[in-house]
Design an enzyme around this catalytic site. Structure first.
Site, short mmCIF file in Angstrom:
data_model
loop_
_atom_site.label_atom_id
_atom_site.label_comp_id
_atom_site.label_asym_id
_atom_site.label_seq_id
_atom_site.Cartn_x
_atom_site.Cartn_y
_atom_site.Cartn_z
N LYS A 54 17.26 -58.92 -47.74
CA LYS A 54 15.87 -58.91 -48.21
C LYS A 54 15.75 -58.05 -49.47
CE LYS A 54 13.90 -59.85 -43.67
NZ LYS A 54 13.48 -59.34 -42.37
N GLN A 98 11.18 -54.10 -39.78
CA GLN A 98 12.17 -55.00 -39.19
C GLN A 98 12.14 -54.92 -37.67
OE1 GLN A 98 13.98 -57.17 -40.96
NE2 GLN A 98 15.17 -57.94 -39.25
N ASP A 121 4.66 -60.23 -43.10
CA ASP A 121 5.19 -60.98 -41.95
C ASP A 121 4.11 -61.86 -41.32
OD1 ASP A 121 7.90 -60.70 -41.23
OD2 ASP A 121 7.57 -58.66 -40.48
N1 GUN Z 1 13.64 -59.74 -37.29
C1 GUN Z 1 14.17 -61.00 -37.36
N2 GUN Z 1 13.37 -61.79 -38.12
C2 GUN Z 1 12.33 -61.02 -38.52
C3 GUN Z 1 11.18 -61.26 -39.33
O1 GUN Z 1 10.94 -62.37 -39.81
N3 GUN Z 1 10.34 -60.20 -39.52
C4 GUN Z 1 10.58 -58.98 -38.97
N4 GUN Z 1 9.70 -58.01 -39.22
N5 GUN Z 1 11.64 -58.72 -38.22
C5 GUN Z 1 12.50 -59.72 -38.00
#
Ligand code: GUN
Length: 297
Positions: A54, A98, A121
């Site tokens: 990311k 995350q 998100d």
């Molecule tokens: N963990 C795995 N996929 C995601 C996501 O799309 N957002 C977040 N915040 N954590 C994740």
């Protein structure tokens, strides 16, 4: 008929290119650089890989990336303190914590502490409600990516029959809301649905997000339908490297469908691209600037 294969890697590259163009415009014409803060608590190996990816992609499209890595024993008060700091930081337009969090932290409490306008998100309860009531919202990245691909491959979705298989808060439910917003006739099926083949018979669009390898068979699909496979299931193969398969039985489905996403290389790459898109959208909204065309729901 053999289906067109929807190339998620190529499509994600197109989305990132659109994001980069918009970032460049924001910098040149408005003196604003979108910023994304990613918070990782603990050392979960898979989460570390995601967070690194990311951060890299954020920088690659010209945005600022702020990474916060906290120890696994970080207290809720400490984490909420950091979120509060990011909420009021004008250089931060998007905040992502995350998941999963270590077990001692309350996920819902933490997510709902994020300023909803920075919740890239789309997990904040206020964004969930806004999407459900047709108000401007931040939209979860995976269903947003699916919607972008469907609009690209089907054109106008109005009046089409869509079946979403799966009812998770992260994919199934928001996907159904997005398809409704685009005027599809939407059915939500799931692992307990009785007679799924009957339900799928009239589906012009199938979005499979049920988490069961090869669950949807080609013979259940309406000829020519567009099939979006969100499943990522690891199949262990003894000593050999694990194989990734979707929720759709690809080999039989590709003979019937009109277009289908492969696994891997379909929906997966779109998720981070949509996170970048959401960060640009949040930045535009924060500065009362027009929203980025082709990047919003
Ligand atoms: N963990 C795995 N996929 C995601 C996501 O799309 N957002 C977040 N915040 N954590 C994740």
């Amino acid at each position: 008929m053999t289906a067109r294969i929807i190339d998620g890697r190529a499509f994600a590259a197109t989305v990132r290119e659109r994001v980069a163009q918009h970032v460049s415009l924001l910098k040149q014409e408005h003196g604003v650089t979108p910023g994304l803060a990613v918070v990782l608590v603990g050392e979960d190996p898979a989460s570390q890989v995601y967070v690194r990816s990311k951060g890299k992609q954020t920088v690659d499209v010209g945005m600022n990336s702020y990474e916060h890595r906290l120890a696994a024993d970080t207290t809720e008060t400490e984490l909420l303190g950091l979120i509060q700091q990011l909420n009021v930081d004008p250089a931060v337009h998007g905040i992502l914590v995350q998941l999963p969090l270590p077990a001692h932290l309350n996920e819902a409490l933490v997510i709902n502490a994020i300023d909803a306008a920075k919740d890239v998100d789309g997990f904040h309860i206020s964004n969930v409600g806004r999407l459900a009531t047709g108000q401007k919202a931040m939209v979860p990245c995976t269903p947003l990516g699916c919607l972008m691909m469907l609009r690209e491959y089907c054109g106008d979705l109005s009046g089409l029959n869509a079946v979403v298989i799966g009812r998770s808060n992260i994919v199934g439910k928001p996907m159904a809301q997005l398809l409704l917003k685009d005027s599809c006739t939407v059915t939500v099926a799931h692992s307990r649905t009785r007679n799924l083949p009957e339900v799928l018979k009239g589906a012009d669009i199938i979005v499979a997000a049920v988490g069961r390898p090869g669950f949807v068979l080609g013979e259940w699909i309406k000829p020519g339908a567009t099939v979006i496979d969100v499943g990522i299931n690891r199949i262990e193969q003894g000593d050999a490297k694990a194989r990734l398969v979707g929720d759709v039985d690809f080999d039989s489905a590709r003979e019937i469908a009109g277009a289908i996403t492969p696994v891997p290389g379909g929906v997966g790459p779109m998720t981070i691209a949509c996170l970048l898109a959401n960060t640009v959208t949040a930045c535009c909204r924060a500065h009362a600037l027009p929203e980025p065309v082709g990047l919003v729901a």
